[in-house]
Write an enzyme that holds these catalytic residues in place. Structure first.
Site, PDB file in Angstrom:
ATOM      1  N   SER A   1      32.341  33.728  35.816  1.00  0.00           N
ATOM      2  CA  SER A   1      31.948  34.165  34.335  1.00  0.00           C
ATOM      3  C   SER A   1      31.861  35.773  34.418  1.00  0.00           C
ATOM      4  O   SER A   1      32.502  36.331  34.428  1.00  0.00           O
ATOM      5  CB  SER A   1      30.448  33.329  34.200  1.00  0.00           C
ATOM      6  OG  SER A   1      30.494  33.317  32.815  1.00  0.00           O
TER       7      SER A   1
ATOM      8  N   ASP B   1      33.136  37.707  27.864  1.00  0.00           N
ATOM      9  CA  ASP B   1      32.878  37.915  29.258  1.00  0.00           C
ATOM     10  C   ASP B   1      34.121  37.708  29.941  1.00  0.00           C
ATOM     11  O   ASP B   1      35.179  37.374  29.634  1.00  0.00           O
ATOM     12  CB  ASP B   1      31.583  36.898  29.658  1.00  0.00           C
ATOM     13  CG  ASP B   1      32.033  35.566  29.673  1.00  0.00           C
ATOM     14  OD1 ASP B   1      32.703  35.119  28.878  1.00  0.00           O
ATOM     15  OD2 ASP B   1      31.208  34.828  30.183  1.00  0.00           O
TER      16      ASP B   1
ATOM     17  N   ASP C   1      35.312  34.995  31.866  1.00  0.00           N
ATOM     18  CA  ASP C   1      35.945  33.967  31.726  1.00  0.00           C
ATOM     19  C   ASP C   1      36.315  33.347  30.135  1.00  0.00           C
ATOM     20  O   ASP C   1      36.506  32.299  30.073  1.00  0.00           O
ATOM     21  CB  ASP C   1      35.725  32.787  32.564  1.00  0.00           C
ATOM     22  CG  ASP C   1      34.230  32.202  32.152  1.00  0.00           C
ATOM     23  OD1 ASP C   1      33.525  32.983  31.452  1.00  0.00           O
ATOM     24  OD2 ASP C   1      33.855  31.130  32.294  1.00  0.00           O
TER      25      ASP C   1
ATOM     26  N   ASP D   1      34.019  32.549  28.106  1.00  0.00           N
ATOM     27  CA  ASP D   1      33.254  31.327  27.316  1.00  0.00           C
ATOM     28  C   ASP D   1      32.210  31.887  26.615  1.00  0.00           C
ATOM     29  O   ASP D   1      31.336  31.000  26.073  1.00  0.00           O
ATOM     30  CB  ASP D   1      33.003  30.339  28.567  1.00  0.00           C
ATOM     31  CG  ASP D   1      31.962  30.829  29.170  1.00  0.00           C
ATOM     32  OD1 ASP D   1      31.667  32.183  29.438  1.00  0.00           O
ATOM     33  OD2 ASP D   1      31.534  29.790  30.187  1.00  0.00           O
TER      34      ASP D   1
END
Length: 445
Positions: A102, A241, A243, A245
Site C-alpha cells: 500500500s 497511494d 496500490d 485503494d
C-alpha cells in the site's frame, strides 16, 4: 484469538525477511490453495501486484505454490487493489491476491487476499489458513499441477469499468486535474480513465522503477502535487497511494482534503439524492468528531468501526450500507467496488466539481474539524507499551483532562511496530501537551 501472520490488512513486512520471503510465500500459497480448493468448485486464482521490485520475487513464489496446490493462476500484472477484487469476481476466480504494501516504502511488501465474491477474507478464514499453514497438512500431487496464464488485458478491463461509475451525462471536459499515481499500481490505468472522460490530465508519479513507489509522491506525500497545482493553475488534484485503494484530494490552492471531508461531501450529496442507503455512513474510530457532528446535524447516522477498511466493509455489508471509508483516504463505494478505490472515489468528486459552480476549495470543505493530533511511536519487538503502568496512568490523566469535550484513541498499528496516539479536543495546545506526555511515556518503555 490472535493471528501470527495476518494483520489489519493481510500480511505485511520488510521484503526478504520474516513472512516476506520466497520460501514462506511458496508454503503460504500451497496452504491457501489447499484451503480454497477444498471449499470451492473452481481452482482459479488471480494475482495482481503494484510496482515494487520485490513483487517479482513474491509473485513467482506464490505462483509456484498455487500451481503446486493444483490451482490455475491468472497473472494480472501491475494493477490497483480494487481492480483485483473486481476481477476476482468477474473472472469467476475462487481467490484473488494483491501483492502490495500500500502506502509503505518500496522495501516493504504485503499480501492481500480476496474471496470469490471479491471481498477481503474474514478473520475466521484467516485463522483457518494459519492453522493449516502451521500443521502443514497439505501435499503436492504431481498429477494435478496447475497452469499459469498472463492476462494482458486486465488493466483495460478496469479502465472501462471505472469509467462506468461516472453518470453518463457527466464528462470532465474543462477540468484541469493534477493526478499523482505514486509511481504505483495505477500509473497506467488512472491517467487513461481521466483523459478518456475528457479531463486535461497533468500526471506525475507515473514512472515507476521498482524503488520509487510512494517516494516523495502519492497520498502520503502530496507536497509535490500541491506545488504542481499552483504552478499549472489546475482546478484540483487527485493523489493515490501505491496500490490505489486510497485517495487524498487537493483543492486549487494545493490544500489537502482528507477522507473525512470526502466522505462528508459524498454522504451529503447522496443523502439529498436519496442514494445513501439507510441514511448512514460507516467510518472508523479515527474519523474526526467534526464529521460526526456535521452528519448528525443533517440527520445522517455515523457508524464507527475498528481501524481498517476491511472492518468498514464488513459493517457496510452487515447493515446494507453503501458508503464508508477512513480518514486516511480509503473510500468504499459498494455500489461500485468491494474495497477502497481511490480512482473511483476521485471520479465521484470530479463529477461533483464539474456540476458545481464552486471551486474545489469551497466544494470540499464541508465541515470544520475538531483539532486532532496523531503521533506514531515506534516500539521494540517483544515489548507492549500499552501494558506499562506509566503509560496507562498518562492515558487516564489525559482522558480526565479532556472530559466529554474530547477523546483519546491509543492503539497498536496492525501493519507496523508502532503505537498510534490520537487525540481530539477543543484546544490544540492543551491537546498537544497531552499527546506529547503519552508519547514520551511510550518511548520510555
Amino acid at each position: 484469538m490472535s493471528r501470527t501472520y495476518f494483520g489489519t490488512d493481510g500480511i505485511r513486512g520488510r521484503a526478504g525477511t520474516g513472512a516476506m520471503t520466497a520460501a514462506f510465500m511458496v508454503d503460504l500459497a500451497i496452504a491457501v490453495g489447499t484451503y480454497f480448493k477444498a471449499n470451492a468448485q473452481t481452482r482459479r486464482v488471480v494475482i495482481g501486484k503494484d510496482t515494487r521490485r520485490s513483487g517479482y520475487m513474491l509473485e513467482n513464489a506464490l505462483t509456484a505454490g498455487f500451481t503446486a496446490a493444483g490451482m490455475d493462476v491468472f497473472a494480472l500484472g501491475p494493477l490497483p487493489t480494487p481492480a483485483v477484487g473486481l476481477l476476482t469476481h468477474s473472472m469467476r476466480a475462487v481467490l484473488g491476491v494483491m501483492i502490495s504494501a500500500s502506502h509503505n516504502p518500496h522495501y516493504d511488501n504485503g499480501i492481500k487476499f480476496f474471496g470469490p465474491d471479491g471481498f477481503k477474507l474474514s478473520d475466521q478464514i484467516e485463522h483457518e489458513i494459519e492453522a493449516l499453514l502451521a500443521s502443514r497438512a497439505f501435499d503436492v500431487d504431481p498429477d494435478h499441477i496447475g497452469r499459469v496464464t498472463r492476462v494482458n488485458e486486465a488493466p483495460s478491463r478496469y479502465v472501462e469499468y471505472a469509467k462506468t461509475t461516472v453518470p453518463d451525462r457527466v464528462r470532465l471536459h474543462g477540468l484541469k486535474v493534477v493526478l499523482d499515481c505514486a509511481n504505483g499500481a495505477a500509473y497506467r490505468a488512472a491517467p487513461k480513465v481521466l483523459w478518456e472522460l475528457g479531463a486535461e490530465v497533468i500526471a506525475m508519479g507515473v514512472s515507476p522503477d521498482g524503488y520509487n513507489i510512494n517516494k516523495g509522491c502519492g497520498s502520503t506525500s502530496p507536497e509535490a502535487a500541491a506545488q504542481l497545482i499552483r504552478d499549472t493553475g489546475a482546478d484540483i488534484g487527485i493523489c493515490l497511494d501505491g496500490d490505489a485503494d486510497r485517495i487524498i484530494v487537493l483543492d486549487e490552492t494545493g490544500a489537502v482534503v482528507d477522507g473525512d471531508q470526502i466522505m462528508a461531501l459524498l454522504a451529503g450529496r447522496w443523502a439529498a439524492a436519496g442514494r445513501l442507503n439507510h441514511n448512514t455512513l460507516v467510518s472508523t474510530v479515527m474519523s474526526n468528531l467534526g464529521l460526526e457532528n456535521h452528519l448528525a446535524a443533517q440527520g445522517i447516522t455515523l457508524v464507527r468501526t475498528d481501524v481498517g477498511d476491511r472492518y468498514v466493509v464488513q459493517a457496510m455489508r452487515d447493515g446494507g450500507f453503501n458508503l464508508g471509508g477512513e480518514q486516511s483516504g480509503h473510500i468504499v463505494l459498494t455500489d461500485h467496488a468491494t474495497t477502497g478505490d481511490g480512482l473511483v472515489a476521485g471520479l465521484q468528486v470530479l463529477a461533483m466539481l464539474k456540476d458545481s459552480d464552486e471551486p474545489a476549495s469551497r466544494l470540499t470543505q464541508v465541515f470544520t474539524p475538531v483539532p486532532q493530533i496523531l503521533e506514531n511511536v515506534r516500539y521494540a519487538p517483544g515489548t507492549d507499551p500499552l501494558k506499562d503502568a506509566a503509560v496507562q496512568d498518562a492515558i487516564a490523566a489525559g482522558e480526565a483532562e479532556l472530559g466529554r469535550e474530547g477523546r483519546l484513541l491509543i492503539r497498536k498499528s496492525g501493519t507496523e511496530p508502532l503505537i498510534r496516539v490520537m487525540g481530539e479536543g477543543p484546544d490544540r495546545n492543551d491537546l498537544a501537551r497531552i499527546i506529547r506526555t503519552i508519547c514520551d511515556k511510550v518511548s520510555a518503555v
